[in-house]
Design an enzyme around this catalytic site. Structure first.
Site, PDB file in Angstrom:
ATOM      1  CE  LYS A  12      -4.073   0.220   0.443  1.00  0.00           C
ATOM      2  NZ  LYS A  12      -5.207   0.072  -0.374  1.00  0.00           N
ATOM      3  CB  THR A  57      -2.664  -3.268  -0.329  1.00  0.00           C
ATOM      4  OG1 THR A  57      -4.031  -2.859  -0.986  1.00  0.00           O
ATOM      5  CG2 THR A  57      -1.992  -4.063  -1.314  1.00  0.00           C
ATOM      6  CG  ASP A  58      -8.451  -1.944   3.171  1.00  0.00           C
ATOM      7  OD1 ASP A  58      -8.650  -0.752   2.816  1.00  0.00           O
ATOM      8  OD2 ASP A  58      -9.374  -2.272   4.016  1.00  0.00           O
ATOM      9  CG  PHE A 156      31.066  25.431 -14.093  1.00  0.00           C
ATOM     10  CD1 PHE A 156      31.559  24.270 -13.754  1.00  0.00           C
ATOM     11  CD2 PHE A 156      30.513  25.407 -15.474  1.00  0.00           C
ATOM     12  CE1 PHE A 156      31.456  22.897 -14.203  1.00  0.00           C
ATOM     13  CE2 PHE A 156      30.212  24.178 -16.129  1.00  0.00           C
ATOM     14  CZ  PHE A 156      30.791  23.017 -15.573  1.00  0.00           C
ATOM     15  NE  ARG A 173      28.520  27.686 -10.808  1.00  0.00           N
ATOM     16  CZ  ARG A 173      28.481  26.564 -11.167  1.00  0.00           C
ATOM     17  NH1 ARG A 173      27.812  26.375 -12.178  1.00  0.00           N
ATOM     18  NH2 ARG A 173      28.865  25.450 -10.495  1.00  0.00           N
ATOM     19  CG  ASN A 242      23.934  24.057 -11.123  1.00  0.00           C
ATOM     20  OD1 ASN A 242      23.364  24.933 -10.534  1.00  0.00           O
ATOM     21  ND2 ASN A 242      24.695  23.855 -11.705  1.00  0.00           N
TER      22      ASN A 242
END
Length: 289
Positions: A12, A57-58, A156, A173, A242
């Site tokens: 679940k 799953t319940d 960079f 930068r 980035n």
């Protein structure tokens, strides 16, 4: 040709549970998103539709709510281990449990003890794997959406240039990213809250304190700082988009722009990912999946 059933799991996903703890007039909130995956003796359900080995799953969803009431919710790593161990020890057909949790923070506001505002902090995460208390177990803590920015101290240059390269080198930068970090613990009995805050502090200090020649360099320094200061952690994985900030050309308006006005680009973006680890760390291939 021979056809066989490969690895499989079921569960679940994304059960949202909010637990209010009432200490008189002062309340505390734990707000989680819990995803469970179980695996074991599940061949028959796939091959013939025999559900006798399947815990619905319940039921898994209901267990999350019941455990929140019965046990409360402390650190998310503890809650994850509690759930995972329950599933593998209570059902003979279930051999392995995977529990992934996200926690959303709320902060108290006002003079009373029952008003809250959603915190602007990152989302805290935990991923637990368990074959039961006597079997292999692993805990991976982490965070996502930790937004950080350095307005200078980042460069960079010296990169490969080919016929398609238009990016100009820069000595100054903005460096911004939304950190997703996960770190693997050596064992399953850490002081989870204190460990989390220590790892988070290390990530932030390394980001702020590194004069960056590349986001890759910053990533390594962030992971390294966590390992140097957190003995209970043996491996760190980082994903750093980035978040590009481009200086706006203001010359059409008769203005200069000395790195003061930027356009914050949404996409595309660079994505830097990497692992920093202690070479003596025990292998845990399941821990990240």
């Amino acid at each position: 040709m021979t056809i066989t059933l490969g690895a499989n799991r079921y569960g679940k996903a994304e059960t949202r549970v909010v637990r209010v703890t009432r200490d008189g007039e002062t309340h505390r909130i734990k707000d989680l998103n819990v995803s469970i995956s179980l695996s074991g003796d599940m061949d028959a359900v796939h091959l013939s539709g025999d559900n006798s080995a399947v815990l619905p799953t319940d039921t898994q969803k209901n267990t999350v709510f019941a455990f929140a009431r019965k046990h409360g919710i402390g650190e998310i790593e503890e809650f994850g281990l509690l759930l995972a161990r329950h599933f593998v020890t209570s059902q003979p057909t279930i051999r392995h449990a995977r529990v992934e949790i996200e926690e959303y923070a709320w902060e108290r506001v006002g003079d009373g003890g029952h008003s809250f505002v959603r915190s602007g902090r990152e989302v805290r995460t935990a991923l637990v794997h368990s074959d039961g208390p006597d079997g292999p177990e692993s805990v991976v803590s982490g965070l996502k959406d930790l937004l950080v920015l350095n307005s200078t101290g980042s460069e960079f240059h010296g990169f490969i240039r080919d016929e398609y390269t238009t990016l100009e080198p820069t000595r100054d930068r903005i460096l911004a990213t939304a950190v997703t970090a996960r770190w693997r613990h050596r064992g399953v009995d850490a002081a989870w809250g204190a460990s989390y805050e220590r790892a988070r502090r290390c990530l932030l200090e390394a980001f702020a304190g590194t004069h960056s020649l590349s986001l890759q360099q910053t990533l390594y320094q962030m992971g390294r700082r966590v390992l140097e200061e957190c003995a209970e952690i043996c491996e760190v994985r980082l994903s750093l988009p980035n978040k590009h900030h481009f200086a706006v050309d203001l010359t059409p308006f008769g203005m200069d722009n000395d790195n003061e006005v930027f356009f914050a680009a949404d996409r595309p973006y660079g994505l830097i990912e990497g692992t920093v680890l202690d070479d003596e760390a025990p292998a845990a291939p399941e821990a990240w999946n």
